[in-house]
Structures are given as C-alpha cells and as structure tokens.
Enzyme design. Structure first.
Site, PDB file in Angstrom:
ATOM      1  N   TYR A  74      30.465 -28.647 -23.813  1.00  0.00           N
ATOM      2  CA  TYR A  74      29.559 -29.753 -23.687  1.00  0.00           C
ATOM      3  C   TYR A  74      28.665 -29.457 -22.358  1.00  0.00           C
ATOM      4  CZ  TYR A  74      28.269 -34.750 -23.568  1.00  0.00           C
ATOM      5  OH  TYR A  74      27.622 -35.830 -23.483  1.00  0.00           O
TER       6      TYR A  74
ATOM      7  N   LYS B  40      24.761 -29.318 -22.484  1.00  0.00           N
ATOM      8  CA  LYS B  40      23.821 -30.232 -21.582  1.00  0.00           C
ATOM      9  C   LYS B  40      23.120 -29.517 -20.410  1.00  0.00           C
ATOM     10  CE  LYS B  40      24.941 -33.749 -24.113  1.00  0.00           C
ATOM     11  NZ  LYS B  40      23.936 -34.369 -25.050  1.00  0.00           N
TER      12      LYS B  40
HETATM   13  N1  CAA Z   1      40.475 -33.939 -14.116  1.00  0.00           N
HETATM   14  C1  CAA Z   1      41.750 -33.204 -13.797  1.00  0.00           C
HETATM   15  N2  CAA Z   1      42.815 -32.958 -14.618  1.00  0.00           N
HETATM   16  C2  CAA Z   1      42.714 -33.488 -15.711  1.00  0.00           C
HETATM   17  C3  CAA Z   1      41.701 -34.186 -16.162  1.00  0.00           C
HETATM   18  C4  CAA Z   1      40.413 -34.443 -15.551  1.00  0.00           C
HETATM   19  N3  CAA Z   1      39.303 -35.044 -15.741  1.00  0.00           N
HETATM   20  N4  CAA Z   1      41.889 -34.335 -17.663  1.00  0.00           N
HETATM   21  C5  CAA Z   1      43.255 -33.859 -17.862  1.00  0.00           C
HETATM   22  N5  CAA Z   1      43.760 -33.201 -16.739  1.00  0.00           N
HETATM   23  C6  CAA Z   1      45.062 -32.466 -16.553  1.00  0.00           C
HETATM   24  C7  CAA Z   1      46.086 -33.597 -16.879  1.00  0.00           C
HETATM   25  O1  CAA Z   1      46.493 -34.590 -15.816  1.00  0.00           O
HETATM   26  C8  CAA Z   1      47.281 -32.273 -17.178  1.00  0.00           C
HETATM   27  O2  CAA Z   1      47.623 -31.887 -15.957  1.00  0.00           O
HETATM   28  P1  CAA Z   1      49.214 -31.557 -15.842  1.00  0.00           P
HETATM   29  O3  CAA Z   1      49.424 -30.329 -16.846  1.00  0.00           O
HETATM   30  O4  CAA Z   1      49.294 -30.908 -14.276  1.00  0.00           O
HETATM   31  O5  CAA Z   1      50.121 -32.666 -16.339  1.00  0.00           O
HETATM   32  C9  CAA Z   1      46.323 -31.400 -17.885  1.00  0.00           C
HETATM   33  O6  CAA Z   1      44.729 -31.427 -17.620  1.00  0.00           O
HETATM   34  C10 CAA Z   1      46.434 -31.476 -19.459  1.00  0.00           C
HETATM   35  O7  CAA Z   1      46.047 -30.409 -19.935  1.00  0.00           O
HETATM   36  P2  CAA Z   1      46.212 -30.143 -21.455  1.00  0.00           P
HETATM   37  O8  CAA Z   1      45.492 -28.909 -21.836  1.00  0.00           O
HETATM   38  O9  CAA Z   1      47.532 -30.122 -22.006  1.00  0.00           O
HETATM   39  O10 CAA Z   1      45.538 -31.370 -22.010  1.00  0.00           O
HETATM   40  P3  CAA Z   1      45.208 -31.804 -23.486  1.00  0.00           P
HETATM   41  O11 CAA Z   1      44.857 -30.932 -24.336  1.00  0.00           O
HETATM   42  O12 CAA Z   1      46.045 -33.161 -23.978  1.00  0.00           O
HETATM   43  O13 CAA Z   1      43.806 -32.793 -22.996  1.00  0.00           O
HETATM   44  C11 CAA Z   1      41.574 -32.960 -22.254  1.00  0.00           C
HETATM   45  C12 CAA Z   1      42.789 -32.118 -22.061  1.00  0.00           C
HETATM   46  C13 CAA Z   1      40.915 -32.939 -23.700  1.00  0.00           C
HETATM   47  C14 CAA Z   1      40.482 -32.397 -21.282  1.00  0.00           C
HETATM   48  C15 CAA Z   1      41.743 -34.540 -22.409  1.00  0.00           C
HETATM   49  O14 CAA Z   1      42.309 -34.741 -20.891  1.00  0.00           O
HETATM   50  C16 CAA Z   1      40.510 -35.154 -22.183  1.00  0.00           C
HETATM   51  O15 CAA Z   1      39.928 -35.583 -23.364  1.00  0.00           O
HETATM   52  N6  CAA Z   1      39.913 -35.491 -21.101  1.00  0.00           N
HETATM   53  C17 CAA Z   1      38.590 -36.325 -20.822  1.00  0.00           C
HETATM   54  C18 CAA Z   1      37.404 -35.461 -21.076  1.00  0.00           C
HETATM   55  C19 CAA Z   1      36.154 -35.985 -20.804  1.00  0.00           C
HETATM   56  O16 CAA Z   1      36.049 -36.582 -19.560  1.00  0.00           O
HETATM   57  N7  CAA Z   1      35.389 -36.092 -21.539  1.00  0.00           N
HETATM   58  C20 CAA Z   1      34.026 -36.927 -21.539  1.00  0.00           C
HETATM   59  C21 CAA Z   1      33.652 -37.369 -22.864  1.00  0.00           C
HETATM   60  S1  CAA Z   1      32.433 -38.486 -22.800  1.00  0.00           S
HETATM   61  C22 CAA Z   1      30.831 -37.557 -22.653  1.00  0.00           C
HETATM   62  O17 CAA Z   1      31.072 -36.573 -22.693  1.00  0.00           O
HETATM   63  C23 CAA Z   1      29.734 -38.504 -22.318  1.00  0.00           C
HETATM   64  C24 CAA Z   1      29.166 -37.786 -21.321  1.00  0.00           C
HETATM   65  O18 CAA Z   1      28.068 -37.153 -21.212  1.00  0.00           O
HETATM   66  C25 CAA Z   1      29.379 -38.423 -19.866  1.00  0.00           C
HETATM   67  P1  NAP Z   2      27.782 -41.591 -30.529  1.00  0.00           P
HETATM   68  O1  NAP Z   2      27.924 -42.943 -30.568  1.00  0.00           O
HETATM   69  O2  NAP Z   2      29.073 -40.747 -31.103  1.00  0.00           O
HETATM   70  O3  NAP Z   2      26.489 -41.159 -31.261  1.00  0.00           O
HETATM   71  C1  NAP Z   2      26.025 -39.663 -31.693  1.00  0.00           C
HETATM   72  C2  NAP Z   2      25.277 -39.653 -32.668  1.00  0.00           C
HETATM   73  O4  NAP Z   2      24.835 -38.264 -32.811  1.00  0.00           O
HETATM   74  C3  NAP Z   2      25.557 -40.277 -33.985  1.00  0.00           C
HETATM   75  O5  NAP Z   2      24.724 -41.337 -34.470  1.00  0.00           O
HETATM   76  C4  NAP Z   2      25.819 -38.913 -35.008  1.00  0.00           C
HETATM   77  O6  NAP Z   2      25.276 -39.283 -36.269  1.00  0.00           O
HETATM   78  C5  NAP Z   2      24.670 -38.176 -34.231  1.00  0.00           C
HETATM   79  N1  NAP Z   2      25.170 -36.780 -34.654  1.00  0.00           N
HETATM   80  C6  NAP Z   2      26.019 -36.051 -34.344  1.00  0.00           C
HETATM   81  N2  NAP Z   2      26.313 -34.881 -34.858  1.00  0.00           N
HETATM   82  C7  NAP Z   2      24.997 -34.772 -35.733  1.00  0.00           C
HETATM   83  C8  NAP Z   2      24.347 -33.746 -36.395  1.00  0.00           C
HETATM   84  N3  NAP Z   2      24.912 -32.679 -36.466  1.00  0.00           N
HETATM   85  N4  NAP Z   2      23.046 -34.106 -36.955  1.00  0.00           N
HETATM   86  C9  NAP Z   2      22.530 -35.067 -36.955  1.00  0.00           C
HETATM   87  N5  NAP Z   2      23.110 -36.149 -35.951  1.00  0.00           N
HETATM   88  C10 NAP Z   2      24.206 -35.853 -35.453  1.00  0.00           C
HETATM   89  O7  NAP Z   2      27.440 -40.875 -29.008  1.00  0.00           O
HETATM   90  P2  NAP Z   2      26.472 -41.561 -27.996  1.00  0.00           P
HETATM   91  O8  NAP Z   2      27.591 -41.932 -26.820  1.00  0.00           O
HETATM   92  O9  NAP Z   2      25.588 -42.433 -28.354  1.00  0.00           O
HETATM   93  O10 NAP Z   2      25.765 -40.454 -27.480  1.00  0.00           O
HETATM   94  C11 NAP Z   2      24.332 -40.184 -27.579  1.00  0.00           C
HETATM   95  C12 NAP Z   2      23.694 -38.948 -26.878  1.00  0.00           C
HETATM   96  O11 NAP Z   2      24.086 -39.233 -25.462  1.00  0.00           O
HETATM   97  C13 NAP Z   2      24.624 -37.739 -27.029  1.00  0.00           C
HETATM   98  O12 NAP Z   2      23.908 -36.517 -26.890  1.00  0.00           O
HETATM   99  C14 NAP Z   2      25.485 -37.642 -25.851  1.00  0.00           C
HETATM  100  O13 NAP Z   2      25.970 -36.427 -25.465  1.00  0.00           O
HETATM  101  C15 NAP Z   2      24.760 -38.358 -24.769  1.00  0.00           C
HETATM  102  N6  NAP Z   2      25.251 -38.972 -23.929  1.00  0.00           N
HETATM  103  C16 NAP Z   2      26.357 -39.818 -24.078  1.00  0.00           C
HETATM  104  C17 NAP Z   2      27.025 -40.570 -22.987  1.00  0.00           C
HETATM  105  C18 NAP Z   2      27.822 -41.471 -23.019  1.00  0.00           C
HETATM  106  O14 NAP Z   2      28.670 -41.805 -21.927  1.00  0.00           O
HETATM  107  N7  NAP Z   2      28.008 -41.922 -24.253  1.00  0.00           N
HETATM  108  C19 NAP Z   2      26.756 -40.035 -21.573  1.00  0.00           C
HETATM  109  C20 NAP Z   2      25.759 -39.117 -21.685  1.00  0.00           C
HETATM  110  C21 NAP Z   2      25.060 -38.348 -22.440  1.00  0.00           C
HETATM  111  P3  NAP Z   2      26.226 -39.677 -37.524  1.00  0.00           P
HETATM  112  O15 NAP Z   2      27.314 -40.904 -37.028  1.00  0.00           O
HETATM  113  O16 NAP Z   2      25.476 -40.034 -38.528  1.00  0.00           O
HETATM  114  O17 NAP Z   2      27.058 -38.423 -37.509  1.00  0.00           O
END
Ligand code: CAA
Ligand code: NAP
Length: 250
Positions: free
Chosen positions: A156, A160
């Site tokens: 990701y 991005k």
């Molecule tokens: N920072 C530091 N350490 C972290 C961490 C973080 N953010 N997240 C997990 N860890 C650590 C745990 O504490 C654990 O440590 P220990 O092994 O020492 O206990 C270890 O990582 C776990 O590793 P695993 O591979 O076993 O973990 P997992 O497979 O169960 O999950 C993960 C790992 C998928 C990263 C999960 O922690 C997760 O989903 N984290 C959130 C990721 C995230 O922030 N995603 C953002 C989504 S929203 C978004 O993307 C929108 C946007 O643009 C802002």
């Molecule tokens: P969301 O609620 O999960 O919505 C994502 C949307 O993307 C859904 O409407 C989904 O449509 C569509 N989508 C996914 N795969 C697709 C594909 N292959 N073709 C067409 N449409 C597709 O997520 P969101 O939080 O609103 O995020 C929107 C955007 O903002 C994303 O690019 C995300 O990375 C970015 N963003 C989000 C955050 C946050 O904190 N939420 C922060 C930074 C950036 P369907 O449901 O129809 O599949």
C-alpha cells in the site's frame, strides 16, 4: 466554490466511506456526480436508493479500476450517457495489510493494480479530452502512508507513494492545457478501511501518533476535494496536500 458550469465529476469508489462524502459534497456544489462500484458489488442499487432518499441523484457504473478494459467500457458509457468528465477523483482503493515476511505476490499485485494502475487506467480515458476543452481536474487520493510508510503496508505504501510521482509528472505535461493534477494524502479517517485495523493496534500504535488525537472525518477530506476541483484552485497543480490531524510532522 460554486460550480455554475454544471461540470461532470467522476468519483471512483463512491460507495465507500470517503467516496460517499466526496459524492455528496460535489453534488451539493452543483456537479453532475457519477460514481463507480466493483462489478461484483451487490449493494450498489441499495446505495443508490438510499442516496436518492436523501435527495442525491447519483449515477453509478460497474467498473473494476484495476482492469484496463473495464475502465475503457465504463468511461465510454459515462461520456455517452452523462457527458464528458471534467473532474476525475481517483479514490477507489484497497488494503491487504500483512508484514513483508507474509506478503505474497497476489497481495502485492492486487494493491498495486487497484491503487496505482487504476490512476493510469482512469486518467488515460479522460485527460486528453479535458486538455482539448482547456479545463480539467485530476484529483488522486493517496495516503499519509505513501509518505511515511506503515507497518504491514509495503504494498500500500509503495502504491500510494507511486501516486505522487504520477501526479507530478502528469501535472507538468498538462499544466499549459488548463488541466491540474494534484494528490490528497489523508491520514487515518473513520471509514471501514480503518475500522478493519485491530482495535489494540489502532489505540496503542496509531491514534497516539495523531497530534489531534482523533480520526479524521470523510467530510473533511471531501471539502478539500471540492476546493481542488474549483475554479479558485486553477493555479494549484503537482501538489500533494496532507490532511491528517498533524501526523505528517512525525
Ligand atoms: N508498529 C509496530 N509494530 C507493530 C505494528 C505497528 N503499527 N503493528 C503490529 N506490530 C507488531 C506487533 O506488536 C507484533 O510484535 P511482536 O511479534 O513483538 O509481538 C508483530 O508486529 C506482529 O507481527 P505479525 O506478522 O505476527 O502480525 P500479524 O500478521 O498478526 O499482523 C499487521 C500484522 C497486519 C501489520 C497488523 O498488525 C495490522 O493490521 N496492523 C495495522 C496496519 C495499518 O496500520 N494499516 C493501515 C490501514 S488504514 C489505511 O491504510 C488508510 C490510510 O491510508 C491511512
Ligand atoms: P472504503 O470505504 O473501503 O472504500 C473503498 C472503495 O473503493 C469502495 O467503494 C470500493 O468499491 C472501491 N474499490 C475497491 N476496489 C475496487 C476496484 N477494483 N474497482 C472499483 N472500485 C473498487 O475505503 P475509504 O476509506 O473510503 O478509502 C477511499 C480511498 O481513500 C482509498 O484509495 C484509500 O486508500 C484512501 N485513503 C483512506 C484513508 C482512510 O483512513 N480511510 C486514509 C488515506 C487514504 P466496492 O465496495 O464497490 O468494491
């Protein structure tokens, strides 16, 4: 920011958390709003009806933004049935979070195709016609994690970050043609994408990094999209605007 020219705005992924707020904001400003949903989304009609009940007459088209042919067919239909696209918001995106150790090729490819290839696929369909008309806006929704990286998001963060390069190169090529290209990089916004993060990770690792101590609201991002789409933003191109409660300072 009023849109008295009745421009057409195409928002990909408009049925998601951020997309819906963007559609609503643009409609309120007078744009004809068109959105897309994944071809397999069985709740699209339900969403359209719910929006209609709130007074929003959106049009929606199935489109897999990761698939070139699907985007060609979708934008052709939009142009024929609604009109040429003036504002494109590349918003659709996915996460497939896992540590790099666990990251497989399928989850790398899915995120790159949906979040980055999609910008090429969609922009390619509309940008030259915008240049021919002498006006257009390309707005790419990136993420704070494209700038700072995030644990579990090599795919990701790479996609991005790639959007920034795409945005800037495109901005250079179209700057003299009335078409602007900008990136918005939201921080953590309260949508289902963020709600999928394990609660203990959100509470212990993420919220403490946000100086404002809260998640952002989709409407806050939608307001910025509306500004970038406006006439007033004509001199703003090739920019990446952070909207993240101060998180970019860390
Ligand atoms: N920072 C530091 N350490 C972290 C961490 C973080 N953010 N997240 C997990 N860890 C650590 C745990 O504490 C654990 O440590 P220990 O092994 O020492 O206990 C270890 O990582 C776990 O590793 P695993 O591979 O076993 O973990 P997992 O497979 O169960 O999950 C993960 C790992 C998928 C990263 C999960 O922690 C997760 O989903 N984290 C959130 C990721 C995230 O922030 N995603 C953002 C989504 S929203 C978004 O993307 C929108 C946007 O643009 C802002
Ligand atoms: P969301 O609620 O999960 O919505 C994502 C949307 O993307 C859904 O409407 C989904 O449509 C569509 N989508 C996914 N795969 C697709 C594909 N292959 N073709 C067409 N449409 C597709 O997520 P969101 O939080 O609103 O995020 C929107 C955007 O903002 C994303 O690019 C995300 O990375 C970015 N963003 C989000 C955050 C946050 O904190 N939420 C922060 C930074 C950036 P369907 O449901 O129809 O599949």
């Amino acid at each position: 920011m009023a849109n008295d020219k009745h421009r057409v705005a195409l928002v990909t992924g408009g049925m998601g958390g951020l997309g819906e707020a963007i559609c609503i904001k643009m409609a309120a400003l007078g744009y004809s709003v068109v959105t897309t949903h994944s071809p397999g989304n069985t709740k699209a009609n339900e969403w359209l009806s719910a929006m209609k009940a709130q007074g929003y007459n959106f049009k929606a088209y199935p489109c897999d933004v990761a698939d070139w042919e699907s985007t060609v067919a979708c934008v052709k239909k939009v142009s024929e049935e609604v009109g040429p696209v003036d504002v494109l918001v590349n918003n659709a995106g996915i996460t497939r979070d896992m540590t790099f150790k666990k990251m497989d090729k399928a989850n790398w490819d899915a995120v790159m195709k949906t979040n980055l290839d999609s910008c090429f696929n969609m922009t390619k369909q509309v940008v030259d016609a915008m240049a021919d008309r002498g006006w257009g806006r390309i707005i790419n929704i990136s993420s704070v994690n494209g700038q700072k990286g995030a644990f579990g998001q090599t795919n990701y963060s790479a996609a991005k970050a790639g959007m920034h390069g795409f945005t800037k190169a495109l901005a250079l090529e179209y700057a003299r043609k009335g078409v602007t290209s900008n990136t918005i990089s939201p921080g953590y916004i309260g949508t289902k994408m963020v709600m999928a993060i394990p609660k203990e990770v959100l509470d212990s690792k993420i919220i403490p990094q946000i100086p404002m101590g809260r998640l952002g609201k989709p409407e806050e991002v939608a307001g910025l999209v509306a500004y970038l789409a406006s006439e007033e933003a004509a001199f703003l191109t090739g920019a990446n605007i952070a909207i993240n409660g101060g998180q970019h300072m860390f």
